[in-house]
Structure formats: C-alpha cells, structure tokens
Design a protein around this motif. Structure first.
Motif, PDB file in Angstrom:
ATOM      1  N   LYS A  74       0.866  -1.206   0.083  1.00 46.85           N
ATOM      2  CA  LYS A  74       0.167   0.003  -0.069  1.00 46.85           C
ATOM      3  C   LYS A  74       0.787   1.345  -0.159  1.00 46.85           C
ATOM      4  O   LYS A  74       0.586   2.162  -0.415  1.00 46.85           O
ATOM      5  CB  LYS A  74      -0.984   0.021   1.299  1.00 46.85           C
ATOM      6  CG  LYS A  74      -1.935   0.886   1.173  1.00 46.85           C
ATOM      7  CD  LYS A  74      -3.097   0.800   2.157  1.00 46.85           C
ATOM      8  CE  LYS A  74      -2.806   1.274   3.432  1.00 46.85           C
ATOM      9  NZ  LYS A  74      -3.787   1.398   4.430  1.00 46.85           N
ATOM     10  N   ASP A  75       1.922   1.297   0.636  1.00 41.11           N
ATOM     11  CA  ASP A  75       2.873   2.223   0.677  1.00 41.11           C
ATOM     12  C   ASP A  75       3.412   2.583  -0.772  1.00 41.11           C
ATOM     13  O   ASP A  75       3.749   3.906  -0.939  1.00 41.11           O
ATOM     14  CB  ASP A  75       3.853   2.182   1.643  1.00 41.11           C
ATOM     15  CG  ASP A  75       3.895   2.185   3.086  1.00 41.11           C
ATOM     16  OD1 ASP A  75       3.078   3.315   3.442  1.00 41.11           O
ATOM     17  OD2 ASP A  75       4.022   1.423   3.936  1.00 41.11           O
ATOM     18  N   ASP A  76       3.837   1.602  -1.509  1.00 38.02           N
ATOM     19  CA  ASP A  76       3.923   1.469  -2.952  1.00 38.02           C
ATOM     20  C   ASP A  76       3.130   2.396  -3.756  1.00 38.02           C
ATOM     21  O   ASP A  76       3.460   3.108  -4.594  1.00 38.02           O
ATOM     22  CB  ASP A  76       4.476   0.278  -3.529  1.00 38.02           C
ATOM     23  CG  ASP A  76       5.011   0.294  -4.876  1.00 38.02           C
ATOM     24  OD1 ASP A  76       5.903   1.546  -5.037  1.00 38.02           O
ATOM     25  OD2 ASP A  76       4.776  -0.475  -5.792  1.00 38.02           O
ATOM     26  N   ILE A  77       1.890   2.403  -3.553  1.00 40.06           N
ATOM     27  CA  ILE A  77       0.698   2.920  -4.143  1.00 40.06           C
ATOM     28  C   ILE A  77       0.901   4.546  -3.609  1.00 40.06           C
ATOM     29  O   ILE A  77       0.571   5.363  -4.576  1.00 40.06           O
ATOM     30  CB  ILE A  77      -0.564   2.421  -3.753  1.00 40.06           C
ATOM     31  CG1 ILE A  77      -0.870   1.119  -4.217  1.00 40.06           C
ATOM     32  CG2 ILE A  77      -1.746   3.132  -4.100  1.00 40.06           C
ATOM     33  CD1 ILE A  77      -2.201   0.293  -3.641  1.00 40.06           C
ATOM     34  N   PHE A  78       0.752   4.798  -2.438  1.00 40.63           N
ATOM     35  CA  PHE A  78       1.074   6.027  -1.871  1.00 40.63           C
ATOM     36  C   PHE A  78       2.246   6.943  -2.593  1.00 40.63           C
ATOM     37  O   PHE A  78       2.204   8.007  -3.108  1.00 40.63           O
ATOM     38  CB  PHE A  78       1.253   5.961  -0.574  1.00 40.63           C
ATOM     39  CG  PHE A  78       1.246   7.536   0.177  1.00 40.63           C
ATOM     40  CD1 PHE A  78      -0.051   8.046   0.421  1.00 40.63           C
ATOM     41  CD2 PHE A  78       2.244   8.118   0.540  1.00 40.63           C
ATOM     42  CE1 PHE A  78       0.013   9.216   0.949  1.00 40.63           C
ATOM     43  CE2 PHE A  78       2.240   9.448   1.289  1.00 40.63           C
ATOM     44  CZ  PHE A  78       1.130   9.938   1.313  1.00 40.63           C
ATOM     45  N   LEU A  79       3.444   6.272  -2.648  1.00 36.93           N
ATOM     46  CA  LEU A  79       4.475   6.654  -3.326  1.00 36.93           C
ATOM     47  C   LEU A  79       4.387   6.959  -4.681  1.00 36.93           C
ATOM     48  O   LEU A  79       4.783   8.000  -5.133  1.00 36.93           O
ATOM     49  CB  LEU A  79       5.846   5.730  -2.999  1.00 36.93           C
ATOM     50  CG  LEU A  79       6.923   6.261  -3.637  1.00 36.93           C
ATOM     51  CD1 LEU A  79       7.599   7.420  -3.194  1.00 36.93           C
ATOM     52  CD2 LEU A  79       8.119   5.200  -3.517  1.00 36.93           C
ATOM     53  N   THR A  80       3.879   5.972  -5.400  1.00 33.43           N
ATOM     54  CA  THR A  80       3.323   6.435  -6.994  1.00 33.43           C
ATOM     55  C   THR A  80       2.599   7.534  -7.081  1.00 33.43           C
ATOM     56  O   THR A  80       2.767   8.268  -8.060  1.00 33.43           O
ATOM     57  CB  THR A  80       2.905   4.948  -7.535  1.00 33.43           C
ATOM     58  OG1 THR A  80       3.747   4.058  -7.269  1.00 33.43           O
ATOM     59  CG2 THR A  80       2.410   5.410  -8.876  1.00 33.43           C
ATOM     60  N   LEU A  81       1.548   7.865  -5.950  1.00 32.56           N
ATOM     61  CA  LEU A  81       0.591   8.974  -6.187  1.00 32.56           C
ATOM     62  C   LEU A  81       1.355  10.109  -6.206  1.00 32.56           C
ATOM     63  O   LEU A  81       1.232  11.064  -6.793  1.00 32.56           O
ATOM     64  CB  LEU A  81      -0.507   8.811  -5.183  1.00 32.56           C
ATOM     65  CG  LEU A  81      -1.376   7.773  -5.762  1.00 32.56           C
ATOM     66  CD1 LEU A  81      -2.396   7.437  -4.428  1.00 32.56           C
ATOM     67  CD2 LEU A  81      -2.414   8.001  -6.812  1.00 32.56           C
ATOM     68  N   ILE A  82       2.483  10.108  -4.944  1.00 30.25           N
ATOM     69  CA  ILE A  82       3.198  11.346  -4.928  1.00 30.25           C
ATOM     70  C   ILE A  82       4.018  11.733  -6.145  1.00 30.25           C
ATOM     71  O   ILE A  82       4.231  12.860  -6.519  1.00 30.25           O
ATOM     72  CB  ILE A  82       4.215  11.252  -3.591  1.00 30.25           C
ATOM     73  CG1 ILE A  82       3.129  11.135  -2.319  1.00 30.25           C
ATOM     74  CG2 ILE A  82       5.112  12.490  -3.307  1.00 30.25           C
ATOM     75  CD1 ILE A  82       2.186  12.279  -2.023  1.00 30.25           C
ATOM     76  N   ARG A  83       4.829  10.753  -6.361  1.00 29.43           N
ATOM     77  CA  ARG A  83       5.744  10.801  -7.836  1.00 29.43           C
ATOM     78  C   ARG A  83       4.810  11.361  -9.017  1.00 29.43           C
ATOM     79  O   ARG A  83       5.319  12.179  -9.853  1.00 29.43           O
ATOM     80  CB  ARG A  83       6.353   9.471  -8.069  1.00 29.43           C
ATOM     81  CG  ARG A  83       7.571   9.104  -7.187  1.00 29.43           C
ATOM     82  CD  ARG A  83       8.218   7.980  -7.426  1.00 29.43           C
ATOM     83  NE  ARG A  83       9.248   7.718  -6.689  1.00 29.43           N
ATOM     84  CZ  ARG A  83       9.977   6.448  -6.309  1.00 29.43           C
ATOM     85  NH1 ARG A  83       9.421   5.468  -7.054  1.00 29.43           N
ATOM     86  NH2 ARG A  83      10.830   6.384  -5.574  1.00 29.43           N
TER      87      ARG A  83
END
Length: 193
Positions: free
Chosen positions: A45-54
């Motif tokens: 789920k953290d990877d999803i969050f990071l992708t959104l920020i990027r």
C-alpha cells in the motif's frame, strides 16, 4: 487499465478517508478488482502512496514547463509570476492529490532518505531551482533587484507558495483570484528594482 484505476481509486479514498483508514480490501472493492490484483501492480500500500506522490510531482513539473512555454515570459519577474500562477492553478485543480502531501505524507515518512520524503523534497527543490534561475537571470537583465540574496528569496517565494496551498488545504482561506493577484503583486513589487 487496472493499474490506473487502482491509483485513481486510491487517491480518492486516501484523500477522503486518509491512508491509514483505507484498507486494501476497501480499495479493491471500490476499484472493482480483486485484492490480489492490487499486489500484482504494487508491492505494498505504501508503494501505491509513493506512486501517487511521484505522479503529482511529475505532473506539476510538466504543467509548469508547459505553462512557461506557452506564456513565454519576457522578463525574469514575469517568469517568477508565471511559476507562481502555474503552481497555484495546478494545486487548485489537484486538491485531492495535495491532500495526500499535506495530511498523509508527514505520517508516511520518518527518515530523510525515505522515498516519500525524497519525492516531496523533489517538488520543493524543483520549484526552488526554477525560481533561483529566474532570479539570477533577472539580476543580470535588470528586472530583479540586485540588493537581494537570490537563494534566500527563492526559498522565501517557495515558502509563500507552499504556505498558501496549505492554508487553502486546511480551509483557512478560500482559493480566490484576488488572493493570487495580491501574492503576485506583492512578490513583483518586492523583486523589481
């Protein structure tokens, strides 16, 4: 594409409910995919969050560069104004995404080398560098005062931009054209010789 649907749904749910209050089971249900599908596209789920920020960072940079290309500011002060305007418009259009940065991002990273922290820092660094170049050019072409420290001034302008976005996010002020116009007028008066 399922990956894009997952990201759009995650952005919406994270903005509405917060990162911690959005289980992947709910994300899967709202996105219309199996929970396992989420993990085929993202490690965590953290990877999803990071992708959104990027994605926010990449789109912001793209929008500012397109705005500057179309606007083609003649002076460095006009370039600074264009950067402020394009940032403001971008944030107004992408309030949901900036909700992630202001509400959830501070709780998602704890170390200065964390990927989320570094992605957000890239946004600040990008804005600061663009402004710094414009201010230096302005001192050379005479459109910016020579008695100001351009490094400190670039940081100050980024601080103003981010501060306004935060006050809008927390609904302390309304995002009006008058607010933008007043910021631009004051920054322009400060910069001009």
């Amino acid at each position: 594409m399922k990956r894009d649907t997952i990201l759009l749904t995650a952005a919406k749910l994270f903005a509405e409910r917060g990162f911690n209050n959005t289980p992947t089971s709910l994300l899967a249900k709202e996105a219309g995919v199996a929970e396992g599908t989420i993990f085929r596209h993202f490690k965590t789920k953290d990877d999803i969050f990071l992708t959104l920020i990027r994605n926010v960072k990449d789109q912001l940079i793209s929008d500012i560069e397109k705005y500057l290309e179309v606007r083609a500011p003649e002076t460095s002060v006009e370039k600074v104004v264009s950067i402020i305007k394009s940032f403001y418009v971008f944030v107004k259009k992408n309030r949901m995404e900036f909700c992630l940065i202001f509400r959830d991002a501070p709780t998602r990273y704890g170390e200065r080398n964390d990927d989320v922290f570094l992605a957000i820092k890239e946004i600040y660094s990008y804005l600061n560098e663009y402004l710094l170049v414009a201010l230096r050019d302005g001192q050379k072409d005479g459109s910016v005062r020579t008695d100001i420290n351009v490094e400190d001034t670039a940081c100050m302008i980024v601080g103003i931009m981010v501060g306004i976005v935060r006050t809008i996010h927390f609904q302390f002020v309304e995002p009006t054209d008058d607010l933008l116009r007043n910021v631009i007028d004051n920054v322009s008066r400060f910069l001009k010789p």
